[in-house]
Design an enzyme around this catalytic site. Structure first.
Site, PDB file in Angstrom:
ATOM      1  N   GLY A   1       0.866  -1.199  -0.105  1.00 43.01           N
ATOM      2  CA  GLY A   1      -0.134  -0.001   0.096  1.00 43.01           C
ATOM      3  C   GLY A   1       0.826   1.095   0.183  1.00 43.01           C
ATOM      4  CB  ALA A   2       4.264   1.902  -0.628  1.00 43.33           C
ATOM      5  CB  SER A   3       0.460   3.603  -4.712  1.00 44.24           C
ATOM      6  OG  SER A   3      -0.882   3.639  -4.255  1.00 44.24           O
ATOM      7  NE  ARG A   4      -3.559   7.277  -3.495  1.00 43.91           N
ATOM      8  CZ  ARG A   4      -4.186   6.037  -4.175  1.00 43.91           C
ATOM      9  NH1 ARG A   4      -4.591   4.955  -3.550  1.00 43.91           N
ATOM     10  NH2 ARG A   4      -4.423   6.286  -5.423  1.00 43.91           N
ATOM     11  N   GLY A   5       0.176   8.290   0.802  1.00 41.18           N
ATOM     12  CA  GLY A   5      -0.097   8.256   2.110  1.00 41.18           C
ATOM     13  C   GLY A   5       1.093   7.868   2.954  1.00 41.18           C
TER      14      GLY A   5
ATOM     15  N   GLY B   1       2.395   4.733   3.878  1.00 39.02           N
ATOM     16  CA  GLY B   1       3.363   3.805   3.248  1.00 39.02           C
ATOM     17  C   GLY B   1       4.631   4.484   2.351  1.00 39.02           C
TER      18      GLY B   1
ATOM     19  CE  LYS C   1      -7.054  -3.698  -6.125  1.00 39.66           C
ATOM     20  NZ  LYS C   1      -8.409  -3.776  -6.076  1.00 39.66           N
TER      21      LYS C   1
ATOM     22  CE1 TYR D   1      -9.698   0.068  10.218  1.00 39.02           C
ATOM     23  CE2 TYR D   1     -10.483   1.182  12.331  1.00 39.02           C
ATOM     24  CZ  TYR D   1      -9.427   0.907  11.029  1.00 39.02           C
ATOM     25  OH  TYR D   1      -8.236   1.717  11.166  1.00 39.02           O
TER      26      TYR D   1
ATOM     27  CE  LYS E   1      -5.272  -0.887  11.320  1.00 41.89           C
ATOM     28  NZ  LYS E   1      -4.123  -0.789  10.147  1.00 41.89           N
TER      29      LYS E   1
END
Length: 419
Positions: free
Chosen positions: A16-20, A22, A41, A167, A171
């Protein structure tokens, strides 16, 4: 926080490192000259969220790292296996795994679609477990192997479960991986730790949630992603033989490394910040922080102002609610709401099994209580501020079922045309 070069040549696999968050961790480690595998993704631009695995890869390489962008569906076993193998083959192994990918849906049990339940548990708990499972053989060969999960401490307080049990379970599943794997993998000198923020973190996803100029309100109560990137840098630079099985809070880690100025991480320096979910009680205290609305343990109360002109305006608003309520909207809400506006109570009974009514007299136990002041209520009614933004900024307090509170936003959406 200055880079020391300790990660030069190390290979880091981040989900999940494409943004934010990560991506922030990826960029921090890349400045040392690390090899970064971005497993996410997004390959095509999102209409509302910036960033793909390819744009993130360019940023990683621009700051001095090497990058392998890999389209990965964390829910699919073959996709994860292939991504891990491809990373190890390209860079000669894997030294660090950061389990950052996560899904969120803050609803109560009845209001949680099973598709959302499955999504959260498949990405959060199963995805973390599975990615760790397939990374272990490569991590065993590293001289200082780490697994870092972006997950909270295991605080078994009912308030962290009551409004969104699905949720929380998902987590906490990530955190239970830390609890178990840290002992399981100790003999291989693979450290397994968790990292969690003390405060809200301002990301592109949060900006999209609140939208437009109202994003400023969310920014004022949040910190930058940099605080988690710096904290991760500290954790991952430690000896894997000595530091494992820890549930780290970003502030604590940084202070132990001599960084005491937390104001540098604030989106708006000097502002009062909003505490994150799932924190032990000691982290919810202090003049610099406020408890997330609805999690205070007691219902918040605003000063009584029922004699003001604004209070009279609130009465007019609820008359408008009576006039515009439709069978379809009532069916969609299907709950008893209590609005406390500067001390005045307004019950809105939209339960599908009873006739609709608005009353200042007590009707029954509300499914959710929404507490605010006159000025904020009128702004919400007129569409000048979204209830979500009022909630994020602490001007709207919520106690009870958050899923029902989210449905109440539909009332304000229709009110705007009536006022």
């Amino acid at each position: 926080m200055l880079n020391t070069g300790v990660f030069a040549g190390k290979t880091v696999f981040i989900t999940g490192a494409s943004r934010g968050i990560g991506k922030a961790i990826a960029l921090k480690l890349a400045k040392d000259g690390a090899n970064i595998a971005i497993a996410a993704k997004t390959v095509d631009p999102h209409p509302k969220l910036e960033g793909t695995i390819y744009t993130a890869a360019k940023e990683v390489e621009a700051v001095g790292g090497k990058c392998l962008p890999i389209q990965t569906d964390i829910r699919e076993e073959e996709s994860v296996k292939k991504a891990i193998e491809e990373t190890a083959n390209k860079f000669g192994g894997i030294d660090i795994l950061v389990n950052n990918a996560s899904a969120i849906h803050l609803t109560g049990t009845e209001a949680t679609p099973m598709k959302r339940y499955d999504l959260m548990h498949t990405i959060n708990t199963r995805g973390t477990f599975m990615t760790s499972k397939y990374a272990i053989p490569y991590l065993q060969k590293s001289s200082n192997a780490h697994i870092l999960n972006l997950s909270p401490p295991l605080v078994m307080s009912p308030k962290w479960f009551q409004s969104h049990v699905a949720y929380t379970m998902a987590k906490y599943g990530m955190s239970m991986c830390v609890l178990g794997m840290s002992e399981e993998l100790r003999e291989y000198n693979i450290a397994v730790n968790a990292l969690w923020p003390r405060t809200a973190i301002y990301t592109a996803a949060m900006k999209m949630l609140v939208g437009g100029n109202d994003a400023d309100a969310a920014a004022k109560i949040s910190r930058k992603v940099d605080i988690l990137a710096d904290a991760a840098y500290c954790i991952l630079s430690k000896s894997s033989k000595e530091f494992t099985g820890n549930f780290c809070i970003d502030e604590d880690i940084l202070k132990k490394h001599g960084i005491t100025d937390m104001n540098q991480y604030a989106m708006v320096p000097g502002s009062k910040l909003l505490a994150d979910f799932f924190l032990p009680e000691e982290y919810l205290k202090g003049d610099d922080i406020s408890v997330p609305p609805g999690y205070e343990g007691t219902a918040p109360v605003f000063e009584q102002q029922s004699g003001t002109s604004e209070g009279n305006e609130a009465v007019k608003v609820f008359k408008a609610v009576e006039e515009m309520m439709s069978d379809d909207l009532k069916k969609e809400i299907n709950a008893l709401l209590l609005f406390t506006v500067s001390g005045q109570n307004f019950y809105v009974d939209a339960n599908g099994s009873r006739p609709f009514q608005v009353s200042q007299a007590e009707i029954g136990k509300p499914d959710v209580t929404l507490v605010t002041d006159d000025a904020t209520f009128l702004k919400m009614a007129k569409g000048e501020i979204k209830p979500t933004n009022a909630f994020m900024s602490g001007k709207l307090k919520i106690k009870g079922n958050l899923a029902v509170a989210m449905k109440a936003e539909k009332i304000f959406g229709k009110l705007k045309a009536k006022l």
